[in-house]
Design an enzyme around this catalytic site. Sequence first.
Site, PDB file in Angstrom:
ATOM      1  N   ASP A   1     150.804  34.834 -78.149  1.00 45.61           N
ATOM      2  CA  ASP A   1     150.949  34.029 -79.352  1.00 45.61           C
ATOM      3  C   ASP A   1     149.559  33.579 -79.788  1.00 45.61           C
ATOM      4  O   ASP A   1     148.934  32.743 -79.136  1.00 45.61           O
ATOM      5  CB  ASP A   1     151.839  32.813 -79.069  1.00 45.61           C
TER       6      ASP A   1
ATOM      7  N   ALA B   1     140.304  29.970 -98.172  1.00 44.95           N
ATOM      8  CA  ALA B   1     139.196  29.443 -97.374  1.00 44.95           C
ATOM      9  C   ALA B   1     139.145  30.103 -96.003  1.00 44.95           C
ATOM     10  O   ALA B   1     138.062  30.414 -95.478  1.00 44.95           O
ATOM     11  CB  ALA B   1     139.320  27.933 -97.229  1.00 44.95           C
TER      12      ALA B   1
ATOM     13  N   TYR C   1     144.426  29.157 -97.599  1.00 43.06           N
ATOM     14  CA  TYR C   1     144.459  30.563 -97.168  1.00 43.06           C
ATOM     15  C   TYR C   1     143.176  31.272 -97.592  1.00 43.06           C
ATOM     16  O   TYR C   1     142.559  31.989 -96.801  1.00 43.06           O
ATOM     17  CB  TYR C   1     145.678  31.263 -97.761  1.00 43.06           C
TER      18      TYR C   1
END
Length: 291
Positions: A85, A181, A179
């Site tokens: 993950d 950035a 997003y």
Amino acid sequence: MTPGKPVSSHGATPHGTDSVTGKDAPARTVLVTGGAGGLGRGLCEAFAADGWRVVVHHKPGELSAAEFIETLRTKHTRVTSVAADLAEDHAAEQVFSQLDASVGMPHAVVNNAAWDPGHRPLDEIDPGFLHQLLGINLKSPLLMIQQATKRWLAAGHTGSVINISSVHSRFSTPGRSAYAASKGALEAMTRQLAVELGPAGIRVNAVAPGFVLVPRTEAAKTGEELAAVTQRVPIRRLAEPSDIAQVVTYLASPASGFISGQVITVDGASTCCLPTQQTALSVSTEAESYA
């Protein structure tokens, strides 16, 4: 061929055969994060078709990933997988520990996994959202590169890194500030690491896709909407994952041995047009969110 060492156009090819001697040569290994997603699948298929040993990274317990990997193995035998993950701090260490225990260090790393949260206005952004977004889109790629570089330097080998960015890094759209950035920072990191790691022969590049046709993007738009998006692409068609994959596999190969620190936009010239609000809202990049 020594794994990781640069080869000339007359040396070993990814297909496993030396073009001069005709003898078998070790397959080159590539790690693709988010390899079971829409764009990731196209990347893995392209590398496998080119003869690379492909390591498909996916989230733990992702059933669709297991199905894809098994399907890919029916066509190409050099396919393996790792699970982690990427939102977790030690994910990169987990991925490379699994690699150490199976196929060893990769010759190339493709940081494809990303979270595209869609439209998120400024007043809906909170610290938890930012932590997750930057963790997956920026921290994870940096730590993956760190783990790969540690092994390449210790072994005296070279390597290639390809980060998957987005046209959103320089194509402004309302509701996409965080997003955009994260992708802008990814491109800055690409250039910085290309300079830092260049003396060791390690190349770092990025690819910035425009709208890519994959199940998620097709499901999100009607046929009329897709047709309208197509009309705003000068080439007058939408990208397939294979369009992106051909550029990525090239950047991973010895054929691109003098290319580093570059961000290559693959969007059919969409970002060359004068932007409009309508055009901005139609642009999508990574075909599948990781998170």
